[in-house]
Scaffold this active site. Sequence first.
Site, PDB file in Angstrom:
ATOM      1  N   ARG A   1       0.848  -1.188   0.000  1.00  0.00           N
ATOM      2  CA  ARG A   1       0.000   0.000   0.000  1.00  0.00           C
ATOM      3  C   ARG A   1       0.890   1.246   0.000  1.00  0.00           C
ATOM      4  O   ARG A   1       1.943   1.251   0.629  1.00  0.00           O
ATOM      5  CB  ARG A   1      -0.882   0.028   1.253  1.00  0.00           C
ATOM      6  CG  ARG A   1      -1.966  -1.014   1.273  1.00  0.00           C
ATOM      7  CD  ARG A   1      -2.889  -0.780   2.455  1.00  0.00           C
ATOM      8  NE  ARG A   1      -2.252  -0.988   3.741  1.00  0.00           N
ATOM      9  CZ  ARG A   1      -1.874  -0.033   4.558  1.00  0.00           C
ATOM     10  NH1 ARG A   1      -2.045   1.244   4.248  1.00  0.00           N
ATOM     11  NH2 ARG A   1      -1.334  -0.317   5.725  1.00  0.00           N
TER      12      ARG A   1
ATOM     13  N   TYR B   1      -1.209  -3.517  -7.079  1.00  0.00           N
ATOM     14  CA  TYR B   1      -0.912  -4.353  -5.913  1.00  0.00           C
ATOM     15  C   TYR B   1      -1.958  -4.235  -4.791  1.00  0.00           C
ATOM     16  O   TYR B   1      -2.370  -3.119  -4.420  1.00  0.00           O
ATOM     17  CB  TYR B   1       0.460  -3.965  -5.326  1.00  0.00           C
ATOM     18  CG  TYR B   1       1.017  -5.038  -4.407  1.00  0.00           C
ATOM     19  CD1 TYR B   1       1.790  -6.086  -4.924  1.00  0.00           C
ATOM     20  CD2 TYR B   1       0.737  -5.033  -3.052  1.00  0.00           C
ATOM     21  CE1 TYR B   1       2.267  -7.082  -4.095  1.00  0.00           C
ATOM     22  CE2 TYR B   1       1.221  -6.035  -2.212  1.00  0.00           C
ATOM     23  CZ  TYR B   1       1.985  -7.053  -2.744  1.00  0.00           C
ATOM     24  OH  TYR B   1       2.464  -8.041  -1.932  1.00  0.00           O
TER      25      TYR B   1
ATOM     26  N   LYS C   1      -9.391  -2.324   1.556  1.00  0.00           N
ATOM     27  CA  LYS C   1      -9.131  -1.162   2.399  1.00  0.00           C
ATOM     28  C   LYS C   1      -9.932   0.059   1.925  1.00  0.00           C
ATOM     29  O   LYS C   1     -10.398   0.849   2.729  1.00  0.00           O
ATOM     30  CB  LYS C   1      -7.640  -0.845   2.412  1.00  0.00           C
ATOM     31  CG  LYS C   1      -6.753  -1.999   2.877  1.00  0.00           C
ATOM     32  CD  LYS C   1      -7.079  -2.414   4.286  1.00  0.00           C
ATOM     33  CE  LYS C   1      -6.112  -3.463   4.803  1.00  0.00           C
ATOM     34  NZ  LYS C   1      -6.394  -3.867   6.171  1.00  0.00           N
TER      35      LYS C   1
ATOM     36  N   HIS D   1     -11.141  -2.043  11.351  1.00  0.00           N
ATOM     37  CA  HIS D   1      -9.974  -2.846  10.964  1.00  0.00           C
ATOM     38  C   HIS D   1      -9.784  -3.914  12.044  1.00  0.00           C
ATOM     39  O   HIS D   1      -8.853  -3.856  12.846  1.00  0.00           O
ATOM     40  CB  HIS D   1      -8.760  -1.910  10.870  1.00  0.00           C
ATOM     41  CG  HIS D   1      -7.545  -2.536  10.279  1.00  0.00           C
ATOM     42  ND1 HIS D   1      -6.273  -2.103  10.549  1.00  0.00           N
ATOM     43  CD2 HIS D   1      -7.399  -3.571   9.411  1.00  0.00           C
ATOM     44  CE1 HIS D   1      -5.397  -2.829   9.880  1.00  0.00           C
ATOM     45  NE2 HIS D   1      -6.055  -3.731   9.192  1.00  0.00           N
TER      46      HIS D   1
ATOM     47  N   SER E   1      -1.549  -2.844  11.084  1.00  0.00           N
ATOM     48  CA  SER E   1      -1.025  -3.781  10.091  1.00  0.00           C
ATOM     49  C   SER E   1       0.246  -4.442  10.628  1.00  0.00           C
ATOM     50  O   SER E   1       1.044  -3.785  11.311  1.00  0.00           O
ATOM     51  CB  SER E   1      -0.688  -3.029   8.809  1.00  0.00           C
ATOM     52  OG  SER E   1      -1.810  -2.284   8.402  1.00  0.00           O
TER      53      SER E   1
ATOM     54  N   CYS F   1       0.669  -6.849  12.878  1.00  0.00           N
ATOM     55  CA  CYS F   1       0.726  -7.196  14.309  1.00  0.00           C
ATOM     56  C   CYS F   1       0.209  -8.604  14.551  1.00  0.00           C
ATOM     57  O   CYS F   1      -0.063  -8.980  15.689  1.00  0.00           O
ATOM     58  CB  CYS F   1      -0.112  -6.218  15.124  1.00  0.00           C
ATOM     59  SG  CYS F   1       0.686  -4.632  15.346  1.00  0.00           S
TER      60      CYS F   1
ATOM     61  N   ASP G   1      -9.419  -9.556   9.115  1.00  0.00           N
ATOM     62  CA  ASP G   1      -8.926  -8.187   8.874  1.00  0.00           C
ATOM     63  C   ASP G   1      -9.965  -7.094   9.086  1.00  0.00           C
ATOM     64  O   ASP G   1      -9.612  -6.028   9.552  1.00  0.00           O
ATOM     65  CB  ASP G   1      -8.374  -8.108   7.438  1.00  0.00           C
ATOM     66  CG  ASP G   1      -7.514  -6.882   7.192  1.00  0.00           C
ATOM     67  OD1 ASP G   1      -6.746  -6.513   8.098  1.00  0.00           O
ATOM     68  OD2 ASP G   1      -7.600  -6.283   6.107  1.00  0.00           O
TER      69      ASP G   1
ATOM     70  N   ARG H   1       2.615 -11.913  -0.376  1.00  0.00           N
ATOM     71  CA  ARG H   1       1.265 -12.250   0.083  1.00  0.00           C
ATOM     72  C   ARG H   1       0.743 -13.544  -0.507  1.00  0.00           C
ATOM     73  O   ARG H   1       1.155 -13.955  -1.593  1.00  0.00           O
ATOM     74  CB  ARG H   1       0.292 -11.138  -0.337  1.00  0.00           C
ATOM     75  CG  ARG H   1       0.583  -9.777   0.262  1.00  0.00           C
ATOM     76  CD  ARG H   1      -0.044  -9.629   1.613  1.00  0.00           C
ATOM     77  NE  ARG H   1       0.433  -8.468   2.337  1.00  0.00           N
ATOM     78  CZ  ARG H   1      -0.128  -8.033   3.452  1.00  0.00           C
ATOM     79  NH1 ARG H   1      -1.163  -8.658   3.977  1.00  0.00           N
ATOM     80  NH2 ARG H   1       0.376  -7.008   4.092  1.00  0.00           N
TER      81      ARG H   1
HETATM   82  O1  O2Y Z   1       0.238  -4.280   1.045  1.00  0.00           O
HETATM   83  C1  O2Y Z   1      -0.955  -4.388   0.814  1.00  0.00           C
HETATM   84  O2  O2Y Z   1      -1.498  -3.890  -0.171  1.00  0.00           O
HETATM   85  C2  O2Y Z   1      -1.793  -5.140   1.699  1.00  0.00           C
HETATM   86  S1  O2Y Z   1      -1.954  -4.447   3.255  1.00  0.00           S
HETATM   87  C3  O2Y Z   1      -2.981  -5.529   4.128  1.00  0.00           C
HETATM   88  C4  O2Y Z   1      -3.392  -6.708   3.567  1.00  0.00           C
HETATM   89  C5  O2Y Z   1      -4.222  -7.557   4.266  1.00  0.00           C
HETATM   90  C6  O2Y Z   1      -4.627  -7.184   5.504  1.00  0.00           C
HETATM   91  N1  O2Y Z   1      -4.240  -6.028   6.056  1.00  0.00           N
HETATM   92  C7  O2Y Z   1      -3.400  -5.221   5.415  1.00  0.00           C
HETATM   93  C8  O2Y Z   1      -3.026  -3.972   6.137  1.00  0.00           C
HETATM   94  O3  O2Y Z   1      -2.151  -3.234   5.746  1.00  0.00           O
HETATM   95  O4  O2Y Z   1      -3.629  -3.722   7.195  1.00  0.00           O
HETATM   96 MN    MN Z   2      -5.199  -5.029   7.706  1.00  0.00          MN
END
Ligand code: O2Y
Ligand code: MN
Length: 606
Positions: free
Chosen positions: A71, A213, A222, A242, A264, A266, A289, A387
Site C-alpha cells: 500500500r 498491488y 481497504k 480494521h 497492520s 501485528c 482483517d 502475500r
Molecule cells: O500491502 C498491501 O497492499 C496489503 S496491506 C494488508 C493486507 C491484508 C490485511 N491487512 C493489510 C493492512 O495493511 O492492514
Molecule cells: Mn489489515
Amino acid sequence: MERTSITNAKAKQWVDEQVALCQPDAVYVCDGSQAEYDRLMKELVDSGLGTPLKARKNSVLFRSDPSDVARVEDRTYIASQKEEDAGPTNHWINPDELKKTLSGLSAGCMKGRTMYVIPFSMGPVGSDIGKNGIEITDSAYVVCNMHIMTRVGTKVLDLINQSGKFIPCLHSVGKPLASGEKDLGVWPCAPMDKKYIAHFPEERAIWSFGSGYGGNALLGKKCLALRIASVLARDEGWLAEHMLILKLTNPEGKVKYVTGAFPSACGKTNLAMLIPTIPGWKVETIGDDIAWMKFGADGRLYAINPEAGFFGVAPGTNNESNKNAMESAKENTIFTNCGLTEDGDIWWEGIGYPAKGTLIDWKGNKKPAPAKDKSPKGEEIAHANARFTAPAKQCPCIAAEWEDPKGVPISAFLFGGRRPSTIPLVHQSRDWNHGVFLGSIVGSEVTAAVISDQVGQVRRDPFAMLPFCGYNMGDYFQHWLDLGKQSTADNLPKIFYVNWFRKDADGNFIWPGYGDNSRVLAWIFDRCDGKDNAVETEIGLMPKDGAINTQGLNVSPAAVKEILSVDREGWKKEIKDIREKHYPKFGAKLPPELAAELDKLEKRLG
Ligand code: O2Y
Ligand code: MN
C-alpha cells in the site's frame, strides 16, 4: 462491446462514462464463475505474468514491479469537499482538482487492454449489513484476486440492477499498450508519482490509478470496506473497523465472539486462526482483517466479515506460527512476490524449513537457497510484504457461521499493537468511554507492510484505523463515543487492550504469543461471562493473581508478573506523549470526553 447484463440505468451510465474515458479495446462483465477464473488465470500465465506452481494445485505465483509492492500511504487521498473533513491524519486534495488530475491520467489509460467490470458484494450476498460495489479494472490479476477476496458475480449484478445501489470503484494499472504491444511478463503499473489511491467520501466513490498491488488495487478491501465504509458507518450509525473476528468456545462448550483491532503487521491473521495451548478451549475464525458491525434488535452489536478470502503476509507464516493459514493456502491460491523453488513450489523467509538448490527470488533472479530459512537483510528471496490470496472457506478453523448474513453477536473488542514496553499483557477498560480512550491511543512499531520512512519507530494508530479512516479522526472518536450511548453497558462489548510484544532488557520478547495468547483470550472470555477474576488498578481492570492460566507456559513467574503489572513511570511518559504530541493533532475535534479520560488516568497514577 458486451455488457448486456448491466440493465440498471445508473450503473450502465457509470460504466459507459468510464469506457469513454479509459478507451479499452474490449469490455467484459464478470460472472464470477470458476470457468472465468480459470480462463483469466490461463491468460495471465500465457502472458508470462503468472507462474503455475507444479507442487501446489491450481496455484499461481506472480512477481510485481519493485515499485509496486505494498500500500502507498503517501499516495492515498481522502478528497472530501472540505479539508477539515479529511482531518489531520489523511492526505487531502480538493476533489475537483483530483478528478481533473485523474481524468487527465486516465484518458486512454486502458488502450490495448480489456476493461473488466466486476460486480461484487462485501459480505454475504444480500446481507443487511453488506454492501455491493462495481470495480472496473484493466487487470486480470485483480479480477482473479477479487474472485477470492469478495463475492463476485451475476447474483450481485442482479441486486445492483434491481436497486441501482453500488459503490463505484475505478481501477487502472495506468499502463496503456500501443498497437501490437504486449506486457511480455512485466508487471504493468505507473511510476510512483503517477499513482493515486483516491476516495471521494461524499460521492462514496473510489478511483485508483497506477498500482496493481493489494490494497491499492483490490478496491473492496481497504478502500471500500474501511475508508468509504467508515463514512457510511458514521452516517448510518454502525461500525466499519480494521478488526479480526474470532469465535471462542470454552471447555464447557459456551461460545463468545470477539473482535480485535491491531495495526497492520501485528499478527491479526495469526490471532484469528490461533490454536490454543490450553486444554478444552477452541478458536475458530470468522474474519482476519475487517469487521462490519450493526446493532441488532436486542441491542447487541452483530459483526460480519465483509471479505471472502485472506490476503495474508507470507514471510514468517509457518506451521508453528499459523498452521491454519498454511492449510488455507495449500491450493487454489494466488501468491505474490514469494520465492520459487526448483520443484515448483513457493518459499519465503520464516516458512519453517530451509529451501534446497536454486531459488528464483521475488525479483525473478536465480539465487542459491539460503542456509537457513532466513536471509541477510536486503537479500530476501521473498519480499517482506509478499502475500497469499487464499479462499477463507479453505481455512480448517473457519467457523460454520462465518457467512451468516445476520452476523455474530460481539462480546469483546480487543485493541493492541507492538509495544515493547509500558503496555501490560492485558487490561480492561473501566467503562465504554475509557475503552474508546484506549482505542484512541493505540500505537505500534512500524514494519514493512507499508512503504514508510518510519520503520522501527512507534507510531500512534488509533483503533488501528490511521491509514483507513475515511474522515476526520476526531469525528471518528466522537462516533465511537456516541455509539456507546445507543445501548446498555450489558449489551455493549467489553473493551480490552492487549500487548503480546513486551520485550526484556536484552530485546527478547517476554510473552511467547501465538497459541499461548489463548491464555489471555480465556481470561477475557471469563470477564465477559461475569467471572470475578479481575482487580481494579490505576489503568483499568487487570487479572487477579493466578487468573491467567500459566500451566505449561514457558515464561518465568517473575516475567509474567512484570507484564501483568502497572508500569507507573512508563504510563506517565505515555500520558505526556499523548498530551503533548498525539491529542493536539486533533485540535478542536478532540472530544472533551477523551481529554477527560486522560486527565482521570493521570490523576489515578498520582
Ligand atoms: O500491502 C498491501 O497492499 C496489503 S496491506 C494488508 C493486507 C491484508 C490485511 N491487512 C493489510 C493492512 O495493511 O492492514
Ligand atoms: Mn489489515
